[in-house]
Design a protein around this motif. Structure first.
Motif, mmCIF file in Angstrom:
data_model
loop_
_atom_site.group_PDB
_atom_site.id
_atom_site.type_symbol
_atom_site.label_atom_id
_atom_site.label_comp_id
_atom_site.label_asym_id
_atom_site.label_seq_id
_atom_site.Cartn_x
_atom_site.Cartn_y
_atom_site.Cartn_z
ATOM 1 N N PHE A 1 47.956 51.663 42.827
ATOM 2 C CA PHE A 1 47.172 51.284 41.647
ATOM 3 C C PHE A 1 46.860 52.486 40.767
ATOM 4 O O PHE A 1 46.790 52.369 39.540
ATOM 5 N N GLU A 2 46.672 53.626 41.379
ATOM 6 C CA GLU A 2 46.284 54.801 40.613
ATOM 7 C C GLU A 2 47.392 55.320 39.717
ATOM 8 O O GLU A 2 47.112 55.983 38.713
ATOM 9 N N VAL A 3 48.630 55.050 40.049
ATOM 10 C CA VAL A 3 49.749 55.576 39.262
ATOM 11 C C VAL A 3 50.314 54.535 38.289
ATOM 12 O O VAL A 3 51.340 54.790 37.654
ATOM 13 N N THR A 4 49.697 53.368 38.188
ATOM 14 C CA THR A 4 50.199 52.347 37.264
ATOM 15 C C THR A 4 49.898 52.756 35.825
ATOM 16 O O THR A 4 48.841 53.337 35.536
ATOM 17 N N PRO A 5 50.791 52.447 34.894
ATOM 18 C CA PRO A 5 50.560 52.839 33.491
ATOM 19 C C PRO A 5 49.495 52.010 32.797
ATOM 20 O O PRO A 5 48.768 52.519 31.946
ATOM 21 N N ASP A 6 49.412 50.733 33.106
ATOM 22 C CA ASP A 6 48.414 49.868 32.470
ATOM 23 C C ASP A 6 48.118 48.705 33.405
ATOM 24 O O ASP A 6 48.683 48.590 34.503
ATOM 25 N N GLU A 7 47.239 47.833 32.956
ATOM 26 C CA GLU A 7 46.814 46.713 33.794
ATOM 27 C C GLU A 7 47.858 45.608 33.897
ATOM 28 O O GLU A 7 47.665 44.658 34.662
ATOM 29 N N HIS A 8 48.930 45.705 33.126
ATOM 30 C CA HIS A 8 49.993 44.698 33.182
ATOM 31 C C HIS A 8 51.138 45.101 34.114
ATOM 32 O O HIS A 8 52.186 44.470 34.097
ATOM 33 N N ASP A 9 50.923 46.113 34.899
ATOM 34 C CA ASP A 9 51.967 46.581 35.809
ATOM 35 C C ASP A 9 52.241 45.511 36.884
ATOM 36 O O ASP A 9 51.323 44.790 37.319
ATOM 37 N N PRO A 10 53.504 45.394 37.322
ATOM 38 C CA PRO A 10 53.833 44.394 38.367
ATOM 39 C C PRO A 10 53.104 44.605 39.684
ATOM 40 O O PRO A 10 53.041 43.678 40.503
ATOM 41 N N SER A 11 52.546 45.783 39.901
ATOM 42 C CA SER A 11 51.861 46.018 41.174
ATOM 43 C C SER A 11 50.627 45.131 41.330
ATOM 44 O O SER A 11 50.220 44.827 42.460
ATOM 45 N N PHE A 12 50.027 44.719 40.226
ATOM 46 C CA PHE A 12 48.825 43.891 40.305
ATOM 47 C C PHE A 12 49.139 42.405 40.477
ATOM 48 O O PHE A 12 48.250 41.631 40.814
ATOM 49 N N ARG A 13 50.381 42.013 40.215
ATOM 50 C CA ARG A 13 50.709 40.595 40.167
ATOM 51 C C ARG A 13 50.494 39.876 41.500
ATOM 52 O O ARG A 13 49.920 38.773 41.525
ATOM 53 N N PRO A 14 50.910 40.435 42.657
ATOM 54 C CA PRO A 14 50.686 39.693 43.922
ATOM 55 C C PRO A 14 49.212 39.416 44.198
ATOM 56 O O PRO A 14 48.853 38.363 44.742
ATOM 57 N N PHE B 1 41.642 49.875 37.730
ATOM 58 C CA PHE B 1 42.887 49.965 36.964
ATOM 59 C C PHE B 1 43.475 48.601 36.628
ATOM 60 O O PHE B 1 44.408 48.523 35.839
ATOM 61 N N GLY B 2 42.931 47.534 37.215
ATOM 62 C CA GLY B 2 43.525 46.216 37.006
ATOM 63 C C GLY B 2 43.007 45.469 35.800
ATOM 64 O O GLY B 2 43.616 44.490 35.377
ATOM 65 N N GLY B 3 41.865 45.866 35.246
ATOM 66 C CA GLY B 3 41.384 45.231 34.045
ATOM 67 C C GLY B 3 40.544 43.997 34.305
ATOM 68 O O GLY B 3 40.193 43.645 35.441
ATOM 69 N N ARG B 4 40.242 43.316 33.209
ATOM 70 C CA ARG B 4 39.304 42.185 33.257
ATOM 71 C C ARG B 4 39.876 40.993 34.019
ATOM 72 O O ARG B 4 39.145 40.276 34.692
ATOM 73 N N GLU B 5 41.174 40.769 33.932
ATOM 74 C CA GLU B 5 41.759 39.618 34.611
ATOM 75 C C GLU B 5 41.598 39.732 36.124
ATOM 76 O O GLU B 5 41.308 38.756 36.812
ATOM 77 N N GLY B 6 41.803 40.930 36.639
ATOM 78 C CA GLY B 6 41.598 41.126 38.069
ATOM 79 C C GLY B 6 40.160 40.896 38.478
ATOM 80 O O GLY B 6 39.885 40.413 39.586
ATOM 81 N N CYS B 7 39.233 41.216 37.575
ATOM 82 C CA CYS B 7 37.811 40.986 37.877
ATOM 83 C C CYS B 7 37.501 39.497 37.944
ATOM 84 O O CYS B 7 36.897 39.014 38.909
ATOM 85 N N THR B 8 37.886 38.769 36.937
ATOM 86 C CA THR B 8 37.508 37.348 36.849
ATOM 87 C C THR B 8 38.170 36.508 37.934
ATOM 88 O O THR B 8 37.604 35.498 38.372
ATOM 89 N N ARG B 9 39.361 36.918 38.390
ATOM 90 C CA ARG B 9 40.070 36.109 39.379
ATOM 91 C C ARG B 9 39.608 36.373 40.809
ATOM 92 O O ARG B 9 39.794 35.532 41.687
ATOM 93 N N THR B 10 39.031 37.514 41.051
ATOM 94 C CA THR B 10 38.725 37.884 42.440
ATOM 95 C C THR B 10 37.247 37.885 42.785
ATOM 96 O O THR B 10 36.899 37.897 43.967
ATOM 97 N N ARG B 11 36.352 37.876 41.800
ATOM 98 C CA ARG B 11 34.934 38.070 42.134
ATOM 99 C C ARG B 11 34.360 36.914 42.956
ATOM 100 O O ARG B 11 33.457 37.121 43.775
ATOM 101 N N SER B 12 34.855 35.706 42.747
ATOM 102 C CA SER B 12 34.346 34.590 43.534
ATOM 103 C C SER B 12 34.754 34.682 45.002
ATOM 104 O O SER B 12 34.138 34.040 45.860
ATOM 105 N N HIS B 13 35.790 35.485 45.302
ATOM 106 C CA HIS B 13 36.270 35.636 46.682
ATOM 107 C C HIS B 13 35.663 36.848 47.391
ATOM 108 O O HIS B 13 35.628 36.882 48.617
ATOM 109 N N THR B 14 35.217 37.826 46.632
ATOM 110 C CA THR B 14 34.882 39.111 47.252
ATOM 111 C C THR B 14 33.393 39.431 47.265
ATOM 112 O O THR B 14 32.949 40.210 48.119
#
Length: 929
Positions: free
Chosen positions: A68-81, A114-127
């Motif tokens: 995650f630290e080396v990704t260029p932006d929040e749209h990197d494929p590393s965040f998709r899974p 590094f994942g941005g707002r989408e990662g926040c909104t999708r995961t907060r209910s689980h974590t």
């Protein structure tokens, strides 16, 4: 998977037994685990996150953090899974192995960062729930710190409300350490982001429950949260939870609040991503920007009104409130207003229709009892405080009666009225109330003047918007009139008003308004100016930004407007328009013909240092005329002072209308290249950049136009104020008409009620008259019966034997003697009248007279036994002959003395009955009238 064969293992054991050496475990299992881990590296990241071996999961968490630290932006494929399956972070945040959990929570922080707002909104209910249960309550310091950071990142990336909502259920956990850790997390959120970014209402609602917890650590964390909220909200937070605490808890909290009361209001330490983006777009902060930010922070200060929930109080007003308010007893009116005050005294009132209530309170301002006036003022204060801005529409109804009532000299009444009018001002503005205030400053009652003056001073101190120049002039004129009053309080009040305005507008702006005052008064005004504390400051508008000096543009290659008529410009554009357009080259007009006649040279534009002006220009005439040659002598050019660094030079104002219509309508003309290329003589002086007389005249004309427009604006503003006053007057008239109509309707209803009652009384009177009439008839009949009974027996002439006469009286030839013929002739008709009256009486009293008569006629034997009407003194038709004989014999035995006495008694009864009949007639006549 074992790489050592079983035979080799047995051989090793045998050799060990032979050599008597201790057995050494083969390295095969270690190598197997290493190889298994190496094989797991080739698995997809989601599978590694869910692997049964904790070391594999730990390695996956570490690899994910680095990835995650080396990704260029929040749209990197590393965040998709992880976006497709947010539940992966639930297992990571609540890993069963504490070492792996530490790396899992750290990986979650990297994902959020590094994942941005989408990662926040999708995961907060689980974590967030696992973070509360196993993260912030962990015994490992690193895990605990990472869990706090993850929750703060959830707030930073989006908003705080969903995070607070996910945290609140953890406060009901059975384990005290989880409850205490959750309270500490809430404290950290408010400490980092502040109560202006995070809504404090949910936290304030759970404080009483937290203070009632059995665990002392939970109560301690609740105290820390309350102190942190107090740093931001101060006393405004108390109405939300203070009454639910025990007295000892209140005392302890007050002691904690005293420690932080002297501290300044804290500032936000961390900012949301949206706030960070706004800060990046904003200009670099300067002195003015810092002042504006301070003002904004002061204006949006959190108070109890913002924290409270609106309450519907309109439905709680009793139905008989207005009847009680209109009562003739002052105690009823006072009790009605006290009940209304108890209903309205809430932190926030839900918006509704309070027009009738306001009119009732305004009417109470005119009450003769000061206790009613004081209570009405208290009701106005709490109503305005609870409604805030929506109360502004009732200001015109209530402000005038309050200021009119300021004639009261009692301090308690004055304080109540002042608090009420101050609260009305806070929900409106100085501009809305100024006209009415100035009118009351001219009131004939000095007490009203003084009260209005004090209110104006308080308004000037508390207003946050500086008054306009016209308002300052009006206030100053009214204040200067107060300086000449005979009362010292009014003179001091006028000086205080002028000093307060001077504090707002500045000494220079107030200079023209103080002309003509003596030095003593100016000194007094200066003293109030130095002591005044105001919240509004008049900030003069900065001069328009000027464009930097321009270099000379190349001459145009094409003559513009050769066959077109230049456009006529009605008025010169503002300086900002010229700063934006920035013409490239001087643009002459056809007005140059007039200049040539006048012999004046006109500079066509800005003169750039180092360039000489052209000597001759070829201009296109208006309407496609032949080009004109205009010669202009050289002028000495004054070298301008170079501007300071970063200070733009103001642009030259565009010239207005000329002969051909001004700069905007001038066609471009190609200047003579020969003249423009001629070198400047070393001895020729520089050109003078000043304007010509024509330009000055045009500038004066523009200034006149500007003054005319300002006057028109002032006239329109005055017209608007006049129209507003007329509208308000019409509204007042309409309200008065509505009130009169309501009063008339009530009066009509009252008259109708009286009419209905009168009709019912009339019907009752008629019934009474009928009853009295029947009573009168009955009395008449009784009188007739009494006369018949008390009169001497009648003597009947003998008739035919066994026959009855027309009156139904039995004839008996042997009844009377020959000496009584004359008596019989005189009383022959009396038995018949007695029978009729008796029959009517019996018919009225018993309704069975006919039956009695039939029995008497058909059964003469019964009548002889004494059950006939004659036995009771009625002398009916069925009376037998022996009854007459008995009566006659009694009369003859008693003699003439008893007969005379009977007649006297009958006469007395008759007189009494006649008097009673006259009384009944008189009463009946009165009832009919």
């Amino acid at each position: 998977m074992h790489i050592v064969p079983e035979s080799l293992k047995k051989l090793t054991d045998r050799v060990a037994d032979i050599t008597h050496r201790p057995k050494v475990k083969p390295p095969a299992p270690v190598m197997a685990e290493q190889k298994e881990e190496d094989l797991c590296l080739s698995l997809p990241m989601p599978d590694r996150f869910q692997h049964k071996a904790w070391k594999v999961r730990q390695r996956a968490y570490q690899d994910a953090s680095k990835q995650f630290e080396v990704t260029p932006d929040e749209h990197d494929p590393s965040f998709r899974p992880f976006l497709m399956d947010p539940s992966l972070w639930k297992t990571a945040a609540a890993d069963s192995n504490v070492a792996a959990q530490q790396d899992g929570v750290a990986a979650l922080c990297a994902f959020l960062k590094f994942g941005g707002r989408e990662g926040c909104t999708r995961t907060r209910s689980h974590t967030i729930a696992p973070l509360c249960e196993k993260g912030i309550a962990s015994t490992r310091a690193a895990t605990k710190a990472s869990a706090y950071e993850a929750i703060l990142l959830y707030v930073e990336l989006d908003t705080a409300a969903p995070v607070i909502e996910e945290l609140l259920p953890a406060l009901s956990n059975k384990q005290p350490k989880i409850v205490a850790a959750t309270l500490a997390t809430l404290t950290a959120i408010f400490h980092a982001y502040g109560c202006k970014t995070v809504d404090p209402k949910p936290a304030l609602k759970i404080l009483p429950k937290a203070f009632g917890h059995a665990d002392k650590n939970v109560r301690a964390e609740a105290t820390n949260l309350a102190v942190e909220l107090y740093r931001w909200l101060r006393e405004a937070m108390k109405p939300m939870f203070w009454n639910d605490l025990k007295p000892t808890q209140q005392t302890d909290l007050e002691a904690q609040f005293e420690k932080v009361k002297a501290e300044p209001t804290p500032k936000q330490e961390r900012f949301l991503r949206s706030q960070q983006a706004a800060m990046l777009r904003a200009p670099p902060p300067g002195a003015a920007a810092a002042e504006e930010e301070e003002e904004v922070e002061e204006v949006v200060e959190v108070d109890a009104f913002d924290l409270a929930e609106p309450q519907d109080v309109a439905s709680k007003i009793p139905a008989d409130f207005f009847d009680q308010l209109a009562s003739t007893k002052w105690l009823d009116r006072k009790n009605a207003l006290e009940g209304l005050y108890a209903i309205l005294n809430v932190s926030r009132i839900k918006e509704g229709e309070f027009g009738e209530v306001t009119r009732g309170l305004a009417k109470s301002m005119k009450d003769a009892n000061i206790a009613v006036v004081t209570q009405a003022a208290l009701c106005i204060e709490v109503l305005a405080k609870g409604l805030r801005k929506p109360f502004g529409k009732y200001r015109q109804t209530i402000s005038g009666p309050i200021m009119e009532r300021m004639k009261e000299k009692k301090a308690t009444v004055q304080d109540a009225l002042g608090a009420a009018i101050d609260q009305v001002f806070l929900v409106t503005s100085l501009t809305e109330m100024l006209e009415e205030v100035l009118e009351f400053l001219k009131h004939k009652n000095p007490q009203v003047k003084e009260g209005t003056m004090k209110f104006l001073v308080r308004s000037l101190r508390t207003t946050r918007v500086a008054p306009s120049k016209q308002e300052v002039a009006s206030i100053s004129e009214a204040a200067k009139k107060l300086l000449s009053e005979s009362a010292p309080a009014l003179r001091d009040g006028g000086a205080e008003i002028l000093g307060t305005i001077m504090k707002i507008m500045g000494e220079r702006a107030m200079g023209p308004h103080l002309e003509g005052l003596d030095d003593i008064r100016k000194t007094k005004i200066k003293e109030y100016f130095e002591a005044a504390e105001v919240k509004a400051k008049d900030k003069p508008k900065p001069p328009p930004a000027a464009a930097p000096p321009r270099a000379a543009a190349p001459p145009p290659k094409k003559i513009m407007g050769g066959g077109k008529k230049p456009a006529v410009k009605k008025a010169a554009p503002p300086p900002s328009a010229y700063a934006q357009e920035a013409p490239l080259a001087p643009q002459p007009t056809a007005r140059s013909t007039l200049q040539s006649k006048l012999g004046a040279s006109k500079p066509s534009g800005l003169t750039t240092p180092g360039l000489k002006a052209p000597m001759k220009r070829t201009l296109a005439g208006p309407g496609g005329a032949a080009p004109l040659s205009v010669s202009s002598p050289r002028r000495p050019v004054v070298q301008p002072i170079p501007p300071e660094e970063d200070v733009p030079v103001p642009p030259r104002l565009g010239l207005g209308r000329g002969v051909a219509g001004g700069l905007a309508g001038r066609p471009l003309a190609k200047a003579s290249t020969t003249n423009s290329a001629r070198p400047a003589s070393p001895m020729s002086p520089p050109r003078d950049p000043g304007m010509s007389a024509l330009d000055r005249a045009e500038l004066d004309e523009l200034r006149l136009d500007k003054d005319r427009l300002l006057r028109q604006a002032d006239d329109m503003r005055q017209e608007r104020s006049r129209l507003n006053s007329e509208v308000q007057e019409l509204k007042n008239q309409n309200a008065q008409l509505i009130e009169d109509h309501t009063r008339d309707v009530l009066s009509i209803k009252a008259k109708e009620t009286q009419l209905v009652r009168a009709r019912s009384d009339c019907e009752a009177s008629e019934a009474m008259c009928g009853q009295l009439r029947r009573e009168m008839e009955r009395l008449k009949r009784a009188l007739t019966s009494a006369e018949r009974v008390n009169s001497p027996p009648a003597v009947k002439s003998p008739g035919r034997d066994g026959m009855s006469d027309d009156g139904g009286i039995y004839r008996d030839t042997g009844l009377y003697g020959s000496t009584q013929d004359s008596s019989r002739a005189g009383f022959g008709s009396r038995p018949q009248m007695s029978y009729n009256s008796t029959l009517s009486e019996e018919k009225e009293n018993s309704g069975d007279a006919s039956l009695s008569y039939s029995r008497g006629k058909l059964s003469p034997d019964i009548n002889r036994t004494g059950r006939s009407s004659a036995a009771s003194g009625s002398g009916g038709r069925a009376s037998p002959v022996p009854s007459y004989r008995t009566t006659d014999s009694k009369a003859e035995a008693n003699g003439n003395g008893q007969g005379v006495e009977s007649w006297k008694r009958a006469a007395e009864v008759t007189s009494a009955l006649k008097a009673k009949i006259e009384q009944m007639k008189a009463r009946q006549g009165m009832n009919r009238s």
